[in-house]
Motif scaffolding. Structure first.
Motif, PDB file in Angstrom:
ATOM      1  N   THR A  43       0.812  -1.217   0.000  1.00 15.78           N
ATOM      2  CA  THR A  43       0.000   0.000   0.000  1.00 15.78           C
ATOM      3  C   THR A  43       0.842   1.261   0.000  1.00 15.78           C
ATOM      4  OG1 THR A  43      -1.666   1.235   1.257  1.00 15.78           O
ATOM      5  CG2 THR A  43      -0.158  -0.135   2.529  1.00 15.78           C
ATOM      6  N   ASN A  44       0.322   2.280  -0.674  1.00 15.14           N
ATOM      7  CA  ASN A  44       0.931   3.604  -0.625  1.00 15.14           C
ATOM      8  C   ASN A  44       0.366   4.437   0.524  1.00 15.14           C
ATOM      9  OD1 ASN A  44       2.715   3.340  -2.734  1.00 15.14           O
ATOM     10  ND2 ASN A  44       1.407   4.328  -4.257  1.00 15.14           N
ATOM     11  N   THR A  45      -0.436   3.839   1.384  1.00 17.06           N
ATOM     12  CA  THR A  45      -0.981   4.552   2.537  1.00 17.06           C
ATOM     13  C   THR A  45       0.152   5.135   3.376  1.00 17.06           C
ATOM     14  OG1 THR A  45      -2.950   3.165   2.627  1.00 17.06           O
ATOM     15  CG2 THR A  45      -2.340   4.321   4.640  1.00 17.06           C
ATOM     16  N   THR A  46       0.071   6.421   3.648  1.00 24.87           N
ATOM     17  CA  THR A  46       1.131   7.106   4.385  1.00 24.87           C
ATOM     18  C   THR A  46       0.621   7.769   5.656  1.00 24.87           C
ATOM     19  OG1 THR A  46       0.758   9.068   3.026  1.00 24.87           O
ATOM     20  CG2 THR A  46       2.500   7.562   2.312  1.00 24.87           C
ATOM     21  N   SER A  47      -0.633   7.521   6.005  1.00 22.54           N
ATOM     22  CA  SER A  47      -1.213   8.170   7.180  1.00 22.54           C
ATOM     23  C   SER A  47      -1.136   7.305   8.423  1.00 22.54           C
ATOM     24  CB  SER A  47      -2.670   8.541   6.904  1.00 22.54           C
ATOM     25  OG  SER A  47      -3.426   7.388   6.592  1.00 22.54           O
ATOM     26  N   ARG A  48      -0.821   6.006   8.261  1.00 20.52           N
ATOM     27  CA  ARG A  48      -0.787   5.082   9.396  1.00 20.52           C
ATOM     28  C   ARG A  48       0.407   4.140   9.271  1.00 20.52           C
ATOM     29  NH1 ARG A  48      -6.117   6.116   8.394  1.00 20.52           N
ATOM     30  NH2 ARG A  48      -7.451   6.480  10.216  1.00 20.52           N
ATOM     31  N   THR A  49       0.904   3.695  10.423  1.00 19.58           N
ATOM     32  CA  THR A  49       1.995   2.724  10.434  1.00 19.58           C
ATOM     33  C   THR A  49       1.464   1.336  10.083  1.00 19.58           C
ATOM     34  OG1 THR A  49       1.684   2.186  12.773  1.00 19.58           O
ATOM     35  CG2 THR A  49       3.158   4.033  12.252  1.00 19.58           C
ATOM     36  N   ALA A  72       4.565   2.190   1.779  1.00 25.38           N
ATOM     37  CA  ALA A  72       5.479   3.137   1.145  1.00 25.38           C
ATOM     38  C   ALA A  72       6.431   3.779   2.160  1.00 25.38           C
ATOM     39  CB  ALA A  72       4.691   4.204   0.396  1.00 25.38           C
ATOM     40  N   PRO A  73       5.983   4.170   3.376  1.00 24.50           N
ATOM     41  CA  PRO A  73       6.938   4.717   4.346  1.00 24.50           C
ATOM     42  C   PRO A  73       8.041   3.738   4.726  1.00 24.50           C
ATOM     43  CG  PRO A  73       4.710   5.331   4.967  1.00 24.50           C
ATOM     44  CD  PRO A  73       4.577   4.352   3.839  1.00 24.50           C
ATOM     45  N   ALA A  74       7.712   2.462   4.916  1.00 23.99           N
ATOM     46  CA  ALA A  74       8.736   1.485   5.287  1.00 23.99           C
ATOM     47  C   ALA A  74       9.767   1.323   4.179  1.00 23.99           C
ATOM     48  CB  ALA A  74       8.081   0.143   5.612  1.00 23.99           C
ATOM     49  N   VAL A  75       9.311   1.270   2.931  1.00 26.18           N
ATOM     50  CA  VAL A  75      10.235   1.150   1.799  1.00 26.18           C
ATOM     51  C   VAL A  75      11.045   2.434   1.639  1.00 26.18           C
ATOM     52  CG1 VAL A  75      10.363   0.856  -0.706  1.00 26.18           C
ATOM     53  CG2 VAL A  75       8.795  -0.546   0.627  1.00 26.18           C
ATOM     54  N   HIS A 159      14.147  24.811  -0.342  1.00 25.27           N
ATOM     55  CA  HIS A 159      15.219  23.849  -0.057  1.00 25.27           C
ATOM     56  C   HIS A 159      15.654  23.113  -1.320  1.00 25.27           C
ATOM     57  CE1 HIS A 159      15.291  24.612   4.149  1.00 25.27           C
ATOM     58  NE2 HIS A 159      14.086  24.135   4.390  1.00 25.27           N
ATOM     59  N   LEU A 160      14.712  22.806  -2.185  1.00 29.81           N
ATOM     60  CA  LEU A 160      15.061  22.149  -3.445  1.00 29.81           C
ATOM     61  C   LEU A 160      15.897  23.080  -4.310  1.00 29.81           C
ATOM     62  CD1 LEU A 160      11.662  20.426  -4.293  1.00 29.81           C
ATOM     63  CD2 LEU A 160      13.733  19.344  -3.409  1.00 29.81           C
ATOM     64  N   GLN A 161      15.590  24.360  -4.297  1.00 29.69           N
ATOM     65  CA  GLN A 161      16.396  25.330  -5.040  1.00 29.69           C
ATOM     66  C   GLN A 161      17.820  25.388  -4.504  1.00 29.69           C
ATOM     67  OE1 GLN A 161      13.598  28.732  -4.566  1.00 29.69           O
ATOM     68  NE2 GLN A 161      13.865  28.980  -6.774  1.00 29.69           N
ATOM     69  N   SER A 162      17.971  25.086  -3.212  1.00 28.17           N
ATOM     70  CA  SER A 162      19.292  25.131  -2.585  1.00 28.17           C
ATOM     71  C   SER A 162      20.048  23.804  -2.707  1.00 28.17           C
ATOM     72  CB  SER A 162      19.154  25.513  -1.107  1.00 28.17           C
ATOM     73  OG  SER A 162      18.582  26.803  -0.973  1.00 28.17           O
ATOM     74  N   GLY A 163      19.447  22.837  -3.397  1.00 30.98           N
ATOM     75  CA  GLY A 163      20.167  21.593  -3.653  1.00 30.98           C
ATOM     76  C   GLY A 163      19.650  20.365  -2.940  1.00 30.98           C
ATOM     77  N   ALA A 164      18.590  20.486  -2.135  1.00 33.24           N
ATOM     78  CA  ALA A 164      18.049  19.304  -1.457  1.00 33.24           C
ATOM     79  C   ALA A 164      17.475  18.330  -2.487  1.00 33.24           C
ATOM     80  CB  ALA A 164      16.970  19.708  -0.462  1.00 33.24           C
ATOM     81  N   ARG A 165      17.539  17.034  -2.186  1.00 30.95           N
ATOM     82  CA  ARG A 165      16.962  16.004  -3.039  1.00 30.95           C
ATOM     83  C   ARG A 165      15.478  15.855  -2.720  1.00 30.95           C
ATOM     84  NH1 ARG A 165      20.948  12.779  -5.344  1.00 30.95           N
ATOM     85  NH2 ARG A 165      22.849  14.034  -5.498  1.00 30.95           N
ATOM     86  N   LEU A 166      14.708  15.399  -3.698  1.00 33.85           N
ATOM     87  CA  LEU A 166      13.268  15.230  -3.518  1.00 33.85           C
ATOM     88  C   LEU A 166      12.903  13.746  -3.614  1.00 33.85           C
ATOM     89  CD1 LEU A 166      10.429  16.419  -3.206  1.00 33.85           C
ATOM     90  CD2 LEU A 166      10.372  16.747  -5.696  1.00 33.85           C
ATOM     91  N   ILE A 167      12.331  13.221  -2.538  1.00 30.79           N
ATOM     92  CA  ILE A 167      11.881  11.836  -2.476  1.00 30.79           C
ATOM     93  C   ILE A 167      10.372  11.843  -2.241  1.00 30.79           C
ATOM     94  CG2 ILE A 167      12.149   9.594  -1.355  1.00 30.79           C
ATOM     95  CD1 ILE A 167      14.717  10.626  -2.631  1.00 30.79           C
ATOM     96  N   ALA A 168       9.639  11.060  -3.011  1.00 28.64           N
ATOM     97  CA  ALA A 168       8.188  10.970  -2.842  1.00 28.64           C
ATOM     98  C   ALA A 168       7.809   9.524  -2.556  1.00 28.64           C
ATOM     99  CB  ALA A 168       7.461  11.470  -4.082  1.00 28.64           C
ATOM    100  N   VAL A 201      12.408  11.129  -6.815  1.00 31.73           N
ATOM    101  CA  VAL A 201      12.587   9.676  -6.772  1.00 31.73           C
ATOM    102  C   VAL A 201      11.381   9.104  -6.046  1.00 31.73           C
ATOM    103  CG1 VAL A 201      13.959   7.776  -5.838  1.00 31.73           C
ATOM    104  CG2 VAL A 201      15.103   9.796  -6.807  1.00 31.73           C
ATOM    105  N   VAL A 202      10.629   8.251  -6.700  1.00 29.26           N
ATOM    106  CA  VAL A 202       9.429   7.670  -6.112  1.00 29.26           C
ATOM    107  C   VAL A 202       9.772   6.297  -5.544  1.00 29.26           C
ATOM    108  CG1 VAL A 202       7.053   6.922  -6.513  1.00 29.26           C
ATOM    109  CG2 VAL A 202       7.957   8.932  -7.701  1.00 29.26           C
ATOM    110  N   THR A 203       9.493   6.103  -4.254  1.00 35.86           N
ATOM    111  CA  THR A 203       9.878   4.867  -3.580  1.00 35.86           C
ATOM    112  C   THR A 203       8.731   3.879  -3.438  1.00 35.86           C
ATOM    113  OG1 THR A 203       9.522   6.030  -1.488  1.00 35.86           O
ATOM    114  CG2 THR A 203      11.788   5.885  -2.303  1.00 35.86           C
ATOM    115  N   GLY A 204       7.473   4.362  -3.429  1.00 36.73           N
ATOM    116  CA  GLY A 204       6.332   3.464  -3.353  1.00 36.73           C
ATOM    117  C   GLY A 204       5.872   3.042  -4.735  1.00 36.73           C
ATOM    118  N   LYS A 205       4.668   2.491  -4.812  1.00 36.82           N
ATOM    119  CA  LYS A 205       4.115   2.184  -6.124  1.00 36.82           C
ATOM    120  C   LYS A 205       3.973   3.477  -6.930  1.00 36.82           C
ATOM    121  CE  LYS A 205       0.530   0.370  -4.148  1.00 36.82           C
ATOM    122  NZ  LYS A 205      -0.812  -0.196  -3.934  1.00 36.82           N
ATOM    123  N   PRO A 206       4.329   3.480  -8.204  1.00 36.84           N
ATOM    124  CA  PRO A 206       4.567   2.356  -9.107  1.00 36.84           C
ATOM    125  C   PRO A 206       6.028   1.990  -9.329  1.00 36.84           C
ATOM    126  CG  PRO A 206       4.321   4.347 -10.391  1.00 36.84           C
ATOM    127  CD  PRO A 206       4.205   4.758  -8.941  1.00 36.84           C
TER     128      PRO A 206
END
Length: 282
Positions: A43-49, A72-75, A159-168, A201-206
């Motif tokens: 599941t891509n559910t991100t509101s609960r453990t 998705a949070p665990a992955v 922060h992204l403009q300053s060089g931070a990476r973006l993970i979704a 970078v997308v870590t959950g589905k898909p």
């Protein structure tokens, strides 16, 4: 379907809607259990453990435990530990999933300069408090909710403009609730990527990495595994691209126009998860 030896199952829209069991879903899972068919809930559910999800599902009668659930949070935590060890991470998410983000250094509140937009007109006492420590090195997007307001999104943008990476954790555009479809992270992520000229970078589905983690969790091969979901792109076609048999259900977020516009065709389409045991001949 005689070759199927394991099943991956989406939760929201497949087993439940607004955490209420869909008709026949509990009985169908019981039949799969009785057939000794290994299964994992992905599941891509991100509101609960994972533990909270297991409690909600068992409360509805589903024979599952936290060990059966891959979120998705665990992955995402595993990805951050491997690719950004020790990095300061700014998490923007609706819900508390810190228990599934073990080993990740989270910035507790958005930091950085105050925005110049509408939020700057609010009295100082009404603005979100900020962390004056070092800037985050990674911005992590979870599930959308009230937390995805102007201040948080603009802080992430800077922060992204300053060089931070973006993970979704995912890029779903919407999900089904008892009241209808609600906007999800992807609706905000697309604009942020374009504005900051970055790609998340997308870590959950898909992502293929998510399905790889699910197969490793079950100890099965893609050719022997089936994925059942209500999202034709993120659940079904993404799984099929990994060599997994895809089954689309006509519940949850299913929409005929989305299927017609999809970049591919599901291996199978069934009315509901309740029909899966018959499809598998179990």
């Amino acid at each position: 379907m005689e070759h199927i030896r394991a099943v991956l199952i989406d939760i929201d829209g497949v087993l439940t809607v607004s955490w209420k069991a869909l008709p026949g879903a509990v009985e169908a899972m019981e039949r799969l259990r009785a057939a000794d068919l290994p299964l994992a809930l992905v599941t891509n559910t991100t509101s609960r453990t994972r533990a909270e999800i297991a409690r909600r599902l068992t409360g509805e009668g589903f024979p599952v435990s936290a060990d059966d659930i891959l979120t998705a949070p665990a992955v995402t935590a595993a990805y951050l530990r491997e690719h950004h060890p020790g990095a300061r991470c700014l998490l923007i998410n609706s819900g508390d999933v810190r228990a599934d983000l073990e080993g990740v250094d989270l910035v507790s509140e958005p930091d950085g300069p105050e925005p110049d937009g509408p939020e700057s007109d609010r009295p100082e006492r009404d603005r979100p408090k900020t962390d004056t420590g070092a800037a985050p090195e990674v911005v992590v997007f979870g599930g959308a909710g009230e937390e995805f307001g102007y201040t948080a999104l603009n802080t992430a943008f800077r922060h992204l403009q300053s060089g931070a990476r973006l993970i979704a954790m995912h890029r779903n555009l919407y999900w089904r609730t008892a009241q209808g479809l609600d906007l999800d992270t992807g609706a905000f992520l697309l604009g942020l990527e374009r504005a900051a000229r970055v790609e998340a970078v997308v870590t959950g589905k898909p992502s293929a990495a998510f399905f790889g983690a699910a197969l490793a969790h079950l100890g099965t091969s893609a050719s022997d595994t089936l994925m059942v979901g209500d999202d034709v792109e993120s659940d079904v076609l993404a799984a099929q691209r990994c060599g997994i048999t895809g089954v689309l259900v006509r519940t949850g977020k299913y929409q005929t126009e989305a299927v017609e516009a999809a970049d591919g065709t599901p291996d199978r389409v069934i009315d509901a998860f309740a029909d899966l045991p018959e499809l598998l001949g179990r």
